[in-house]
Write an enzyme that holds these catalytic residues in place. Structure first.
Site, PDB file in Angstrom:
ATOM      1  N   CYS A   1      -4.621  13.239  12.519  1.00 31.44           N
ATOM      2  CA  CYS A   1      -5.368  11.996  12.405  1.00 31.44           C
ATOM      3  C   CYS A   1      -5.256  11.269  13.734  1.00 31.44           C
ATOM      4  CB  CYS A   1      -4.852  11.145  11.267  1.00 31.44           C
ATOM      5  SG  CYS A   1      -3.298  10.362  11.623  1.00 31.44           S
TER       6      CYS A   1
ATOM      7  N   ARG B   1      -8.522  -0.360   4.625  1.00 30.81           N
ATOM      8  CA  ARG B   1      -7.596   0.614   4.021  1.00 30.81           C
ATOM      9  C   ARG B   1      -6.282  -0.055   3.633  1.00 30.81           C
ATOM     10  NH1 ARG B   1      -5.917   4.698   7.892  1.00 30.81           N
ATOM     11  NH2 ARG B   1      -4.470   4.970   6.185  1.00 30.81           N
TER      12      ARG B   1
ATOM     13  N   ASP C   1       4.675   0.919  11.969  1.00 28.08           N
ATOM     14  CA  ASP C   1       3.441   0.284  11.502  1.00 28.08           C
ATOM     15  C   ASP C   1       3.267  -1.139  12.027  1.00 28.08           C
ATOM     16  OD1 ASP C   1       2.676   2.547  10.188  1.00 28.08           O
ATOM     17  OD2 ASP C   1       3.271   1.876   8.197  1.00 28.08           O
TER      18      ASP C   1
ATOM     19  N   LYS D   1       0.832  -1.213   0.000  1.00 27.22           N
ATOM     20  CA  LYS D   1       0.000   0.000   0.000  1.00 27.22           C
ATOM     21  C   LYS D   1       0.861   1.255   0.000  1.00 27.22           C
ATOM     22  CE  LYS D   1      -1.762   1.743   4.006  1.00 27.22           C
ATOM     23  NZ  LYS D   1      -1.482   3.183   4.143  1.00 27.22           N
ATOM     24  N   ASN D   2       1.847   1.287   0.899  1.00 24.89           N
ATOM     25  CA  ASN D   2       2.623   2.524   1.032  1.00 24.89           C
ATOM     26  C   ASN D   2       3.594   2.745  -0.118  1.00 24.89           C
ATOM     27  OD1 ASN D   2       1.259   3.076   3.325  1.00 24.89           O
ATOM     28  ND2 ASN D   2       2.947   2.672   4.755  1.00 24.89           N
TER      29      ASN D   2
ATOM     30  N   ARG E   1       0.558  15.184  12.934  1.00 27.62           N
ATOM     31  CA  ARG E   1       1.066  14.933  11.584  1.00 27.62           C
ATOM     32  C   ARG E   1       1.184  16.168  10.688  1.00 27.62           C
ATOM     33  NH1 ARG E   1      -0.958   9.104   9.624  1.00 27.62           N
ATOM     34  NH2 ARG E   1       0.989   9.198   8.484  1.00 27.62           N
TER      35      ARG E   1
HETATM   36  C1  UD1 Z   1       4.449   7.043   6.143  1.00 27.55           C
HETATM   37  C2  UD1 Z   1       3.545   5.835   6.012  1.00 27.55           C
HETATM   38  C3  UD1 Z   1       3.057   5.392   7.388  1.00 27.55           C
HETATM   39  C4  UD1 Z   1       4.236   5.149   8.312  1.00 27.55           C
HETATM   40  C5  UD1 Z   1       5.162   6.356   8.339  1.00 27.55           C
HETATM   41  C6  UD1 Z   1       6.432   6.110   9.136  1.00 27.55           C
HETATM   42  C7  UD1 Z   1       2.505   6.125   3.852  1.00 27.55           C
HETATM   43  C8  UD1 Z   1       1.264   6.405   3.082  1.00 27.55           C
HETATM   44  N1  UD1 Z   1       2.404   6.188   5.185  1.00 27.55           N
HETATM   45  O1  UD1 Z   1       3.666   8.100   6.679  1.00 27.55           O
HETATM   46  O2  UD1 Z   1       2.303   4.182   7.223  1.00 27.55           O
HETATM   47  O3  UD1 Z   1       3.746   4.911   9.615  1.00 27.55           O
HETATM   48  O4  UD1 Z   1       5.548   6.711   6.994  1.00 27.55           O
HETATM   49  O5  UD1 Z   1       7.108   5.022   8.648  1.00 27.55           O
HETATM   50  O6  UD1 Z   1       3.535   5.821   3.279  1.00 27.55           O
HETATM   51  N2  UD1 Z   1       6.423  14.880  10.410  1.00 27.55           N
HETATM   52  C9  UD1 Z   1       6.518  16.234  10.693  1.00 27.55           C
HETATM   53  N3  UD1 Z   1       6.549  17.114   9.653  1.00 27.55           N
HETATM   54  C10 UD1 Z   1       6.481  16.711   8.348  1.00 27.55           C
HETATM   55  C11 UD1 Z   1       6.379  15.330   8.078  1.00 27.55           C
HETATM   56  C12 UD1 Z   1       6.362  14.435   9.136  1.00 27.55           C
HETATM   57  O7  UD1 Z   1       6.591  16.636  11.849  1.00 27.55           O
HETATM   58  O8  UD1 Z   1       6.504  17.556   7.445  1.00 27.55           O
HETATM   59  C13 UD1 Z   1       6.423  13.909  11.528  1.00 27.55           C
HETATM   60  C14 UD1 Z   1       5.111  13.109  11.599  1.00 27.55           C
HETATM   61  O9  UD1 Z   1       4.130  13.815  12.334  1.00 27.55           O
HETATM   62  C15 UD1 Z   1       5.564  11.840  12.294  1.00 27.55           C
HETATM   63  C16 UD1 Z   1       6.985  11.641  11.747  1.00 27.55           C
HETATM   64  O10 UD1 Z   1       7.396  12.910  11.260  1.00 27.55           O
HETATM   65  O11 UD1 Z   1       5.619  12.021  13.680  1.00 27.55           O
HETATM   66  C17 UD1 Z   1       7.103  10.611  10.652  1.00 27.55           C
HETATM   67  O12 UD1 Z   1       6.267  10.954   9.571  1.00 27.55           O
HETATM   68  P1  UD1 Z   1       6.522  10.531   8.063  1.00 27.55           P
HETATM   69  O13 UD1 Z   1       7.776   9.724   7.958  1.00 27.55           O
HETATM   70  O14 UD1 Z   1       6.384  11.730   7.214  1.00 27.55           O
HETATM   71  O15 UD1 Z   1       5.282   9.546   7.798  1.00 27.55           O
HETATM   72  P2  UD1 Z   1       4.222   9.606   6.628  1.00 27.55           P
HETATM   73  O16 UD1 Z   1       4.897   9.833   5.336  1.00 27.55           O
HETATM   74  O17 UD1 Z   1       3.102  10.491   7.010  1.00 27.55           O
END
Ligand code: UD1
Length: 416
Positions: free
Chosen positions: A116, A396, A304, A22-23, A121
């Site tokens: 969420c 999902r 995850d 999925k990711n 996030r």
């Molecule tokens: C992706 C995955 C999710 C997984 C996560 C971490 C998808 C669709 N989802 O989510 O399943 O749990 O990686 O492996 O691929 N953050 C900030 N600012 C930003 C971006 C992130 O503060 O601009 C923080 C987030 O709140 C979180 C952490 O960084 O605490 C990690 O987030 P991130 O690696 O970006 O995860 P996602 O891409 O949202």
């Protein structure tokens, strides 16, 4: 309201096949917007999130057709630059359409995804990266309005190796002028799959899977066929279910290398794991000891799998400590597991899990996707019957979950 009804106590036995990730497929569908020619994605799982992403890119002007597990996508032109709120609000991951639409059209409007169930996030690092490439970002009545006359390669240091930010920046940089360097980039296998796909379209991305990614901008991309990598989180969830029920299961269509942190921890707890072709065999005898885990970015233990691992620990011998470092609020499953008699105490960002002999089946609710997998695992091992609600979250990310688990002996049905 749909629910899963599971009667616990049966050992899982047989072979279960993992779907495409999925990711990985979500950003790859978004990246299809970078190219006007036809794209064919194989092993694209039929999941709620994938359907939402397909609707998002359709709303932007792409044509998407599903034929079994293959998606045919063509974004000959992008007719609309605004991703609809109704769709983005259903799935945060739609934010990764920002980079490709900006790259292709020089303008994108997308509603701010907000928080969420697992944390606030923010997307500040996505935006910081796009700004470094020359974009102008404004907030306008809940929408992000991002424009760029021309994107120019830049050197971008991420404060944290965010998966989504790395993907968005990589996709925006593909058609930019000059070279972009993403430092402290995310190294997850899904990033590597996205880079492979971009390169198959004629992009020039090097270093994906390390902390420094080089992207040399190209004028345009061409159509291609890509096979999506197997879902390591789905695989890991089934491995834990097999072990916790004391079963013997071959989890097929797996890249074992992607599962190293989980394999290490399961072996440490006494589970017998071996590689067999493109699968992993998991053999449990119902007796295993508690271990500690700490979630980290790849190649650390994946956040995850934290919830399913916690459910696994509820019946281990001894006490395990789980520390969540990636998301601030990812213990929503604890109260539900406790309703099944699990003994878990939360202390800040850690949870202390005291193993007990047997959980009790109970009515429970999945609060998010991986919490759902944890509850399925718990219900499969529990005494009696559990009813899991909130299964739209499970849909999902787990394709045909009840079908797959029943085939290996799980007593699980969906009731509409
Ligand atoms: C992706 C995955 C999710 C997984 C996560 C971490 C998808 C669709 N989802 O989510 O399943 O749990 O990686 O492996 O691929 N953050 C900030 N600012 C930003 C971006 C992130 O503060 O601009 C923080 C987030 O709140 C979180 C952490 O960084 O605490 C990690 O987030 P991130 O690696 O970006 O995860 P996602 O891409 O949202």
């Amino acid at each position: 309201m749909s629910k899963l009804i599971i009667t616990g106590g049966k050992q899982l036995e047989g072979t279960i096949t993992v779907s495409g990730a999925k990711n990985a497929v979500l950003p790859i569908i978004a990246a299809s917007l970078l190219c006007a020619e036809p794209i064919r994605l194989e092993d694209a799982p039929d999941l709620l999130d994938v359907n939402i992403m397909n609707q998002v890119i359709s709303a932007l002007g792409a044509k998407v057709v599903r034929k079994g597990s293959t998606l045919e996508i063509q974004a000959s032109s992008i007719d609309c630059i605004e991703a609809p709120y109704e769709l983005v609000s259903q799935m945060r991951a739609s934010i990764v359409t920002m980079g490709p639409v900006l790259a292709r059209q020089g303008h994108v409007r997308i509603s701010h995804p907000g928080g969420c169930a697992i944390g606030s996030r923010p997307i500040n690092w996505h935006l910081k990266g796009l700004e470094a490439l020359g974009a102008d970002v404004r907030m306008d009545h809940g929408f992000l309005d991002v424009t760029a006359k021309e994107l120019k390669g830049a050197r971008i240091y991420l404060d944290y190796p965010s998966v989504g930010a790395t993907e968005n920046i990589m996709m925006a940089a593909v058609l930019a002028q000059g070279t972009t360097l993403i430092e402290n980039a995310a190294q997850e296998p899904e990033i590597v799959d996205l880079a492979t796909f971009i390169n198959e379209m004629g992009g020039k991305v090097r270093g994906a899977g390390t902390s420094i990614i080089h992207i040399e901008g190209v004028q345009e991309l061409h159509g291609t066929t890509h096979t999506v990598i197997p879902d390591r989180i789905e695989a890991g969830s089934y491995m834990l279910m097999a072990a916790a029920t004391g079963g013997n299961v071959l989890v097929q269509n797996v890249i074992a290398d992607h599962l190293k942190p989980l394999i290490a921890k399961m072996e440490e707890s006494g589970i017998d794991i071996s590689e067999e072709g493109d699968g992993i065999r998991v053999i449990g005898d119902g007796n295993y000891t508690a271990v500690d885990i700490k979630t980290q970015v790849h190649p650390g233990f994946p956040t995850d799998l934290q919830a399913p691992f916690m459910a696994f620990l509820t019946r281990a011998k001894g006490t395990g400590l789980i520390t969540e470092t990636v998301f601030e609020n990812r213990f929503m499953h604890v109260d539900e597991l406790k309703r099944m008699r699990a003994e878990i105490k939360i202390e800040g960002r850690s949870a202390v899990v005291q193993g007990i002999q047997r959980l009790n089946g109970a009515p429970v609710t999945a609060t998010d996707l991986r919490a759902g997998a944890a509850l399925i695992l718990a219900a499969l091992t529990a005494e009696g019957t559990s009813e899991i609600r909130g299964i739209q979250h499970i849909d999902r990310g787990y394709e045909k979950v009840e079908e797959k688990l029943s085939r290996i002996g799980g007593n699980i049905i969906r009731s509409e």
